[in-house]
Design an enzyme around this catalytic site. Structure first.
Site, PDB file in Angstrom:
ATOM      1  CE  LYS A 128      -2.913   0.743   3.602  1.00 18.89           C
ATOM      2  NZ  LYS A 128      -2.712   2.050   4.247  1.00 18.89           N
ATOM      3  NE  ARG A 181      -5.031   0.048  13.250  1.00 16.95           N
ATOM      4  CZ  ARG A 181      -4.360   0.178  12.114  1.00 16.95           C
ATOM      5  NH1 ARG A 181      -3.042   0.191  12.128  1.00 16.95           N
ATOM      6  NH2 ARG A 181      -5.006   0.290  10.968  1.00 16.95           N
ATOM      7  CB  SER A 238       4.973  10.118  11.440  1.00 19.46           C
ATOM      8  OG  SER A 238       4.131  10.183  10.307  1.00 19.46           O
ATOM      9  CE  LYS A 283      -0.135   4.222  13.024  1.00 18.29           C
ATOM     10  NZ  LYS A 283       0.634   4.961  12.035  1.00 18.29           N
ATOM     11  CG  ASP A 288       0.434   0.070   9.519  1.00 15.20           C
ATOM     12  OD1 ASP A 288       0.074   0.927  10.360  1.00 15.20           O
ATOM     13  OD2 ASP A 288       0.798   0.360   8.366  1.00 15.20           O
ATOM     14  CD  GLN A 292       0.447   8.370   7.236  1.00 17.38           C
ATOM     15  OE1 GLN A 292      -0.114   9.268   7.877  1.00 17.38           O
ATOM     16  NE2 GLN A 292      -0.112   7.208   6.986  1.00 17.38           N
TER      17      GLN A 292
HETATM   18  C1  S3P Z   1       2.540   4.839   6.254  1.00 15.85           C
HETATM   19  C2  S3P Z   1       3.112   5.193   7.446  1.00 15.85           C
HETATM   20  C3  S3P Z   1       2.581   4.763   8.754  1.00 15.85           C
HETATM   21  C4  S3P Z   1       1.604   3.601   8.619  1.00 15.85           C
HETATM   22  C5  S3P Z   1       0.645   3.802   7.503  1.00 15.85           C
HETATM   23  C6  S3P Z   1       1.374   3.946   6.178  1.00 15.85           C
HETATM   24  C7  S3P Z   1       3.147   5.334   4.999  1.00 15.85           C
HETATM   25  O1  S3P Z   1       1.882   5.853   9.347  1.00 15.85           O
HETATM   26  O2  S3P Z   1       0.929   3.393   9.828  1.00 15.85           O
HETATM   27  O3  S3P Z   1      -0.255   2.697   7.399  1.00 15.85           O
HETATM   28  O4  S3P Z   1       2.848   4.777   3.919  1.00 15.85           O
HETATM   29  O5  S3P Z   1       3.955   6.272   5.071  1.00 15.85           O
HETATM   30  P1  S3P Z   1       2.643   6.978  10.236  1.00 15.85           P
HETATM   31  O6  S3P Z   1       3.514   7.733   9.340  1.00 15.85           O
HETATM   32  O7  S3P Z   1       1.532   7.814  10.803  1.00 15.85           O
HETATM   33  O8  S3P Z   1       3.386   6.205  11.285  1.00 15.85           O
END
Ligand code: S3P
Length: 473
Positions: free
Chosen positions: A53, A383, A199, A379, A352, A201
């Site tokens: 993903k 969770r 993070s 999340k 995750d 993200q």
């Molecule tokens: C992700 C980063 C993670 C993860 C999410 C996907 C990504 O989140 O939990 O399902 O693709 O960068 P966080 O950056 O909030 O930890």
């Protein structure tokens, strides 16, 4: 990275991406789908799970920004990723689907994204929303962001704070939550930013904003998080410099305004999806199964190490590289597990996977302690709370102490028989279905519909292995 389209000339017109549905609409119109997992026969066979993903989101985003054509094979066609595709299309990228998982993207070039006409709707997907906020912040355009009830509860301040430093403005949006409107910076400031939370993200949003900045954008992360953005940006032609901080953290410096050029990408299997059949294969007596070509990038593979520490029979074979990422076949054989103490430092590499690890811990002999899980509260659901209440509903004792999760293992005899509330969370849904396959009585989940956000083949693949999953009327 060689790309051979499976269907050469079956070119679908852009309107024909059938699965790009407006996720909020979809959520409003859909009915909940209760599903029950029955304890049952041993699981056996070999499967491939759908594409990762995180990499699928990034392929659409970076491909949509790069000049020229990107061809993707193995793209995850879950709702989350399709929402990202729809957003990139609304900002000027041409995105076409050739065949299952086979897509082409004609990007705009760095600096040339267009302002979307309507609000961008990310459904359940934090990754799509936060990464595209980064793009908008660095591109001097205005866009509105929205999502489903779960996404509208999730914190966006963690990404908005550095994006404001870059020069973006949040023009509407209360409490740093969706829906909000972001006005990007015309001349984005190259910043140096130390992440207050681990993070990927947030890191990725800053790097994506830095792409259209004239200087060097630097992110310092105290703990390594998934590095797919860095790997993919380099693959498309960006220059990044990686360094180590004296405290063990990582420094990532991106040189702005690169000439990103479209490339061919093969997306490897998602370790976060593979986690479900892998744990099912360990807890359902007599099972023996393999999940093939799973990405085992060290920033994602913490679950597999933890299961080994629990005494699981789990082997990685046929280690190779696919799409610039290490992949392996994962073979498991059911057997007794023992309780484990998972250090906080490992959390980013399996963030995750805690819901399904908690299920494995429920079957283990002895107590398991999983440390440093504050991030699980923000999340797709809280969770930590969802895991504890799902376990309690099925006769397993668990508790939260500070940011740690403690699960009292049953030595393989999980009573089951309960109904689990899933709170619009795909991973809570799949984890408790896995629990039902090995429990003494069936486990019911209140809603399986969110599984399609990340793992649309879950039910088919699991039933193909022998799992008994049945709708509840
Ligand atoms: C992700 C980063 C993670 C993860 C999410 C996907 C990504 O989140 O939990 O399902 O693709 O960068 P966080 O950056 O909030 O930890």
């Amino acid at each position: 990275m060689c790309y051979v389209p499976r269907t050469q000339h079956r070119y679908l017109p852009s309107r024909a991406i059938p699965t790009v549905i407006t996720p909020v609409q979809q959520h409003t119109h859909q009915r909940t789908m209760p599903l029950r997992a029955l304890p049952g026969p041993a699981l056996a066979g070999g499967i491939q799970v759908s594409g990762d993903k995180s990499i699928s989101h990034r392929a659409l985003i970076i491909g949509g920004l790069a000049r020229g054509r990107t061809k993707v094979t193995g793209l995850l066609e879950g709702h989350d990723v399709l929402a990202t595709g729809a957003a990139m299309r609304a900002m000027g990228a041409r995105i076409e689907r050739f065949d299952s998982g086979v897509w082409s993207i004609d990007g705009t070039g760095v600096g040339a994204l267009l302002a979307p006409d309507a609000a961008l709707d990310f459904g359940n997907a934090g990754t799509g929303a936060r990464l595209i906020m980064g793009l908008v912040a660095g591109h001097g355009l205005t866009a509105s962001f929205t999502g489903d009830a779960s996404l509208r509860k999730r914190p966006m301040g963690r990404v908005l704070t550095p994006l404001r430093e870059i020069g973006a403005r949040v023009v509407t949006g209360e409490g740093e939550r969706l829906p909000l409107t972001l006005e990007g910076a015309r001349d984005p400031i190259p910043i140096t930013y130390r992440l207050p939370v681990p993070s990927a993200q947030v890191k990725s949003a800053i790097l994506l904003a830095g792409l259209n900045s004239a200087g060097v954008t630097t992110v310092i992360e105290p703990e390594a998080t998934r590095d797919h953005t860095e790997r993919m940006l380099e693959f498309f032609g960006a220059k990044l410099e990686m360094g180590e901080e004296s405290d063990g953290g990582r420094r990532i410096a991106l040189i702005g305004r690169p000439d990103l050029v479209g490339r061919d990408i093969t997306v490897p299997g998602d370790p976060s999806s593979a986690a479900f059949p892998v744990v099912a294969g360990l807890i359902v007596p007599g099972s023996r199964l393999a999940v093939e070509r799973v990405m085992v990038n060290p920033t994602r593979a913490g679950l597999f190490d933890t299961l080994s520490e629990m005494g699981a029979t789990i082997r990685q074979t046929n280690l190779r590289t696919l799409g610039g990422e290490p992949v392996a076949d994962i073979e498991v054989v059911a057997g007794p597990l023992s309780g484990v103490d998972v250090p906080a430092a490992r959390a980013p590499s399996m963030i995750d996977e805690y819901p399904v690890l908690a299920v494995a811990a429920a079957f283990a002999q002895g107590t398991s302690v999983m440390r440093g899980l504050a991030e699980l509260r923000v999340k797709e659901s809280d969770r930590l709370a969802a895991i504890v209440s799902g376990l309690a509903a099925n006769g397993v004792a668990a508790r939260i102490e500070g940011d740690d999760l403690i699960v009292e293992g049953t030595g393989g005899r999980v009573p089951g028989g309960g109904t689990v509330e899933t709170f619009l969370d795909h991973r809570i849904a799949m984890s408790f279905l896995v629990m039902g396959l090995g429990a003494e009585r069936p486990v019911t989940i209140d809603d399986a519909s969110m599984i399609a956000t990340s793992f649309p083949d879950f039910v088919d693949l699991m039933t193909g292995l022998g799992a008994r999953l049945e709708p509840v009327s």
